[in-house]
Scaffold this motif. Structure first.
Motif, PDB file in Angstrom:
ATOM      1  N   UNK A   1     -16.976  21.179 -22.270  1.00  0.00           N
ATOM      2  CA  UNK A   1     -17.834  21.801 -23.277  1.00  0.00           C
ATOM      3  C   UNK A   1     -18.688  20.751 -23.986  1.00  0.00           C
ATOM      4  N   UNK A   2     -18.054  19.623 -24.314  1.00  0.00           N
ATOM      5  CA  UNK A   2     -18.791  18.558 -25.000  1.00  0.00           C
ATOM      6  C   UNK A   2     -19.898  17.987 -24.130  1.00  0.00           C
ATOM      7  N   UNK A   3     -19.662  17.921 -22.826  1.00  0.00           N
ATOM      8  CA  UNK A   3     -20.653  17.355 -21.921  1.00  0.00           C
ATOM      9  C   UNK A   3     -21.883  18.245 -21.762  1.00  0.00           C
ATOM     10  N   UNK A   4     -21.802  19.496 -22.223  1.00  0.00           N
ATOM     11  CA  UNK A   4     -22.974  20.373 -22.207  1.00  0.00           C
ATOM     12  C   UNK A   4     -24.055  19.854 -23.162  1.00  0.00           C
ATOM     13  N   UNK A   5     -23.664  18.944 -24.049  1.00  0.00           N
ATOM     14  CA  UNK A   5     -24.640  18.352 -24.962  1.00  0.00           C
ATOM     15  C   UNK A   5     -25.280  17.087 -24.430  1.00  0.00           C
ATOM     16  N   UNK A   6     -24.895  16.661 -23.226  1.00  0.00           N
ATOM     17  CA  UNK A   6     -25.485  15.460 -22.620  1.00  0.00           C
ATOM     18  C   UNK A   6     -26.628  15.885 -21.704  1.00  0.00           C
ATOM     19  N   UNK A   7     -27.828  15.395 -21.978  1.00  0.00           N
ATOM     20  CA  UNK A   7     -28.999  15.755 -21.186  1.00  0.00           C
ATOM     21  C   UNK A   7     -29.312  14.680 -20.161  1.00  0.00           C
ATOM     22  N   UNK A   8     -29.725  15.124 -18.974  1.00  0.00           N
ATOM     23  CA  UNK A   8     -30.320  14.181 -18.032  1.00  0.00           C
ATOM     24  C   UNK A   8     -31.660  13.759 -18.609  1.00  0.00           C
ATOM     25  N   UNK A   9     -31.884  12.451 -18.844  1.00  0.00           N
ATOM     26  CA  UNK A   9     -33.112  12.025 -19.534  1.00  0.00           C
ATOM     27  C   UNK A   9     -34.389  12.272 -18.758  1.00  0.00           C
ATOM     28  N   UNK A  10     -34.313  12.488 -17.453  1.00  0.00           N
ATOM     29  CA  UNK A  10     -35.504  12.774 -16.660  1.00  0.00           C
ATOM     30  C   UNK A  10     -35.767  14.272 -16.539  1.00  0.00           C
TER      31      UNK A  10
END
Length: 387
Positions: A17-26
Motif C-alpha cells: 500500500x505504501x509503495x502506491x505512493x512511489x512514482x516512476x519519475x519518467x
C-alpha cells in the motif's frame, strides 16, 4: 513487556500500500500500477525484502526508484530493516506495460489530433533569435506549476534549445537521453514538464542536423506517436522560425493546434512574424494570439528603455486579425530581462529562479490565462455532419 511485532503478512500488505505512493519519475505513475513491484517478504524480526522490476537494463531512474522504495518501506510500522531486490522486466512484462500505458490504443497512433482533450499550442515566429524557445520553456513550467500535466515537443529540429533551457543536460553539455521501452519512448522530465527533442538523439550539441522535408515530417510524427506523454492537459510545440517544412507538417498532423506567434517590438518585425501566422491559418489552425518579447526594460528611475522600439506585437496582432472571425490578441509583452537570459543559460527558468522578475510575471500572467481555458471540445470542429 514489549509489544509483539505485527504479523509479517500484515506488514507486507501495508508495504505494498505504501509503495502506491512511489512514482516512476519518467512515466509519472505509481510503480504498483505499472506492475514494477514484485514479491514482498517480511521475516519475524521485521526485516523486509522488496522486489522491484525496472523497465530496462540501465534504467536512468533506477537510483531514484530504489531510494524512494526504501524510504516508503522503512516508514511502514513493523519494518525494522529494508532490502530492495532490483531486477529487470521480462520481454513479456514490458509488452504488457506498454499495452497498459497505451490504454488499448494501437502503437504509432497519434493521440493529440482532432477530438483530443489535450490543448495543443504551437509556438512559432517569423525569424530566429526572438525568444520563442525561452517563452515556450518558461510557459510550460508555469503551467505545470499550476498543477497541469504538460509536455513539450521541441520541433525546432535545426536549432533545438529546449533541453538546455530546462537543464536537461549532463556535465558535458549533452542533452539527457530518453528511455526506450520496446517501441515506446519515455521523455525526460524537468520542472514537472515532459520533454522530447531531437537534441536528445544526437551525439553532441555541436552536431548539425541537415534533413529535408520527408525526414523532418517523420521525426515530428514519431515524436507525437512513439513518445509516451500520458494524459496531458497541455502540449506545447516549439516550432522552428519561418514557414518551412516543419510548420507545414505540424499543420497537417495537428490541425487542431492553436498558434502563438512570438515577435519583437520592432515594427519591421511584424512583416516577418505575420507570415508564420498566415501559414498556420492556411493549414486550418487557429491563431490564438501574439507574444511580444524584448519589450521595454524597466529602469531604476522608473523609466522604460525601449531598446527595440515599440508596437511590433500589437501591429502583428492587428495584421493577423484580418480575415478572422475574432481578433487576434496581444497575449503578453515580456520585457527585456537579465534574469530571463541568465536563467536560460543556467537551465533554470526565470519563473522558477526569479518569480518576482517582470519577465517572469508577464509569462505567469500568460500561463494563468491559458490555464483558465481548461480542457474540452467546446469551440472545436468535431468532424460530424448533421443530416
Amino acid at each position: 513487556m514489549t509489544d509483539p511485532l505485527p504479523a509479517p503478512e500484515g506488514v507486507s500488505a501495508r508495504i505494498r500500500t505504501a509503495l502506491a505512493g512511489v512514482l516512476d519519475p519518467e512515466i509519472r505513475k505509481p510503480i504498483t500500477d505499472l506492475d514494477m513491484v514484485g514479491d514482498i517478504a517480511v521475516d519475524d524480526s521485521g526485516a523486509a525484502t522488496v522486489g522491484v522490476k525496472l523497465t530496462i537494463v540501465g534504467c536512468p531512474a533506477a537510483d531514484t526508484i530504489e531510494r524512494d522504495v526504501r524510504a516508503a518501506t522503512a516508514r511502514v510500522a513493523g519494518v525494522t530493516a529494508v532490502d530492495v531486490d532490483i531486477t529487470v522486466m521480462t520481454r513479456e512484462e514490458r509488452a504488457a506495460l506498454t499495452e497498459k500505458l497505451r490504454g488499448g490504443r494501437a502503437a504509432r497512433v497519434m493521440p493529440f489530433g482532432p477530438g483530443s482533450l489535450t490543448r495543443v499550442y504551437a509556438v512559432t515566429s517569423g525569424k530566429g533569435g526572438v525568444g520563442k524557445s525561452t517563452v515556450t520553456a518558461n510557459l510550460a513550467v508555469a503551467l505545470a506549476a499550476r498543477g497541469l500535466a504538460v509536455g513539450i515537443v521541441d520541433a525546432d529540429v535545426y536549432g533545438f534549445s529546449i533541453p538546455g533551457l530546462l537543464g536537461l543536460v549532463d556535465d558535458a553539455g549533452a542533452s539527457v537521453k530518453p528511455t526506450q521501452v520496446d517501441d515506446m519512448i519515455l521523455p525526460p522530465v524537468a520542472y514537472g514538464v515532459k520533454v522530447i527533442s531531437i537534441g536528445m538523439f544526437v551525439d553532441d550539441t555541436s552536431t548539425a542536423v541537415a534533413w529535408r522535408g520527408p525526414m523532418l515530417h517523420r521525426t515530428i510524427q514519431q515524436f507525437l506517436t512513439d513518445v509516451y506523454f500520458g494524459d496531458l492537459d497541455v502540449l506545447l510545440l516549439d516550432l522552428p522560425p519561418g514557414t518551412g517544412d516543419v510548420a507545414i507538417s505540424v499543420g497537417q498532423l495537428l490541425p487542431n493546434a492553436e498558434v502563438i506567434v512570438v515577435t519583437t517590438p520592432q515594427p519591421a518585425a511584424a512583416d516577418v512574424a505575420e507570415r508564420s501566422g498566415l501559414v498556420a491559418r492556411q493549414t486550418g489552425q487557429k491563431l490564438l494570439g501574439v507574444v511580444e518579447t524584448m519589450s521595454g526594460m524597466p529602469q531604476p528611475d522608473g523609466s522604460v528603455l525601449e531598446l527595440f522600439g515599440s508596437g511590433g506585437g500589437a501591429e502583428t496582432a492587428r495584421r493577423l486579425s484580418k480575415g478572422q472571425e475574432s481578433p487576434v490578441e496581444l497575449l503578453a509583452s515580456v520585457p527585456l530581462s537579465l534574469a530571463l537570459r541568465e536563467g536560460g543559460d543556467a537551465g533554470e527558468p526565470v519563473v522558477v529562479g526569479r518569480p518576482g522578475d517582470p519577465a517572469a510575471q508577464a509569462i505567469e500572467t500568460l500561463a494563468a490565462r491559458l490555464a483558465s481555458q481548461g480542457r474540452g471540445l467546446a469551440g472545436r470542429r468535431l468532424g460530424v455532419t448533421v443530416f
